[in-house]
Write an enzyme that holds these catalytic residues in place. Structure first.
Site, PDB file in Angstrom:
ATOM      1  N   HIS A 160     -11.541  12.996   1.486  1.00 36.73           N
ATOM      2  CA  HIS A 160     -10.861  12.935   2.779  1.00 36.73           C
ATOM      3  C   HIS A 160     -11.832  13.154   3.938  1.00 36.73           C
ATOM      4  CE1 HIS A 160      -7.595  12.717   5.489  1.00 36.73           C
ATOM      5  NE2 HIS A 160      -6.678  13.314   4.764  1.00 36.73           N
TER       6      HIS A 160
ATOM      7  N   ASP B 163      -3.220  -5.739  -3.917  1.00 30.47           N
ATOM      8  CA  ASP B 163      -3.101  -6.800  -4.923  1.00 30.47           C
ATOM      9  C   ASP B 163      -4.494  -7.222  -5.369  1.00 30.47           C
ATOM     10  OD1 ASP B 163      -2.599  -9.002  -6.486  1.00 30.47           O
ATOM     11  OD2 ASP B 163      -1.331 -10.028  -5.031  1.00 30.47           O
TER      12      ASP B 163
END
Length: 470
Positions: A164, A392
């Site tokens: 992060h 995807d």
């Protein structure tokens, strides 16, 4: 009812762990991290879980990862202190050395159907889906760790752990989509070119803090310490609530005509007051809601900026002004209205003043004694508008996207197949689970709506997953 699903163990074949390095030479230098990157409460990895119906060639994933790390070369580096100070207040930077990311391959004797429903509420056994890097400290863990687990049905689980300190939610989504783009079309150029520099959010010299910043503190908690003790004294239980667009609209209607609001604003206020209402706190206690606010536009950050381009908005209220202690619907609506207005005011304060409020926050964080005030606060992180569910790699979008594990922060998650729905995931102490569920279900509102429309709420987009221990 969701049943606790204990996952079978992952099988790791020989040479299952690979270090993926950039496929071409990359710059070797130290990357400065801004004060927004370097906050102590961000010193962890964001862990995403994806379930895909059909697996993708592991060789294709390795090849495209090696290629995308040329563009995102800091993720192939290592975090380090920027001085020799051994205390806890050291400043971090990235050593862009091209050492590479960790990619683990595994197999699990399970099917996608076995996993899809139970994945809505994480439990401890799901952690085995992410390869654990043996390290002495947070700094020794590579910024990017991945595991691809193939299933006997031909499905695939992808787990990602991205530091992060290097990326926020928008940045991680940008990176993952870049990796997917190169997997599907190896010879294409990236749609978004990453911007690496963090000096655009560098603090001023000398620092100039011109606004109060209630989301932060330099003192230890006093009266709020009892809340901290409660949160730490019991096992945390993951609770999950899915609100369909119809239920979100019903919440919004409780605030109009005097107040118009966004889905995030009404869901944040509703979740906050439900959480506070479950804790049985002193009515005069000041409680806070901390939530991420994207500052890319307001600070004119360059396109492709994938570092932490958000600050914490802070709404605060007395418990008695936020929580309804009786069953009067009008009073209940007024409390929701109050919470929404506080969220809106926190957003407006952050965005107004020509960026001065944000600059003050960056400057304030130059003082390493400053801490995020978590003593009596709920923290909400918005994952539902980042495009994470659209990933995807060439074999279709995921059937499920969510966190690998549950923690004390509240997540607003996307619902695959319903862009207008919101899934709320938050872990609460065991003793307050039933009370929290009662407040989140806002029974009076749903019952009233059902009577008017002769609808069954349980089949109209509102769903409560049963609790599972984490």
């Amino acid at each position: 009812m969701l049943e606790f699903v204990e996952l079978p163990d992952c099988f790791y074949p020989r040479d299952a762990i690979t270090i993926i390095t950039p496929c071409a030479p990359t710059p070797k230098h130290s990357l400065y991290l801004s004060n927004l990157d370097d906050q102590k409460f961000l010193r962890f990895s964001i862990k995403y879980l994806y379930l895909f119906k059909k697996s993708v060639s592991i060789e294709a994933l390795k090849c495209s990862l090696s290629r995308v790390l040329v563009d995102y070369y800091p993720l192939a580096g290592r975090l380090r202190k920027n001085n020799n100070n051994d205390d806890d207040d050291h400043k971090l930077e990235v050593d862009c050395n091209g050492e590479g990311a960790v990619l683990a391959e595994a197999f699990m004797d399970s099917t996608i159907e076995d996993l899809i429903e139970a994945s809505k509420v994480p439990n401890k056994s799901w952690r085995k889906l992410m390869y654990k890097v043996e390290a002495q400290s947070f700094l020794d863990i590579p910024p990017l760790v991945l595991q691809v687990t193939n299933l006997r049905c031909g499905g695939m689980i992808l787990c990602t752990a991205i530091n992060h300190c290097l990326c926020d939610g928008i940045g991680t989504s940008q990176f993952l989509h870049a990796w997917a783009q190169l997997t599907k079309n190896p010879n294409t150029k990236l749609t978004i070119i990453p911007f690496h520099g963090r000096h655009v959010l560098k603090s001023r010299d000398p620092p100039q803090v011109r606004f109060p910043l209630p989301g932060y503190t330099k003192t230890k908690p006093t009266q709020q310490v009892e809340l901290l003790k409660l949160m730490q004294s019991q096992p945390l239980v993951a609770t999950s609530f899915t609100f369909g667009s119809h239920q979100v609209l019903q919440l919004k209607k409780q605030c109009i005509p005097s107040l118009k609001c966004t889905t995030f604003e009404v869901m944040a206020a509703h979740t906050w007051r439900s959480w506070i209402g479950s804790l049985n706190l002193n009515s005069d206690l000041t409680v806070k809601l901390l939530f991420s606010i994207n500052i890319r536009k307001s600070m004119n950050l360059p396109q492709g900026y994938y570092g932490n381009g958000f600050v914490l908005g802070c709404a605060q209220s007395k418990v008695k002004d936020l929580v309804c202690n009786n069953n009067n619907n009008n009073n209940n609506n007024n409390h929701l209205h109050h919470g929404v207005k506080l969220v809106q005011q926190a957003k407006a304060t952050t965005w107004d003043n020509n960026g001065e409020y944000i600059r003050s926050m960056i400057d304030f964080l130059e003082d390493k004694n400053v801490r995020t005030d978590l003593s009596a606060s709920m923290v909400i992180s918005q994952w539902s508008k980042l495009g994470l569910e659209d990933l995807d790699f060439g074999e279709g979008k995921p059937l499920h996207m969510g966190p690998l594990t549950s923690d004390v922060y509240c997540l607003f998650l996307p619902v695959v197949g319903d862009a207008d729905a919101v899934r709320v995931l938050v872990s609460v102490p065991e003793s307050m689970v039933e009370s929290f569920r009662h407040h989140m279900m806002v029974k009076e509102s749903w019952e009233s709506h059902r009577e008017k429309n002769n609808e069954d709420v349980n089949t109209n987009g509102y769903h409560v997953e049963e609790k599972l221990f984490v």
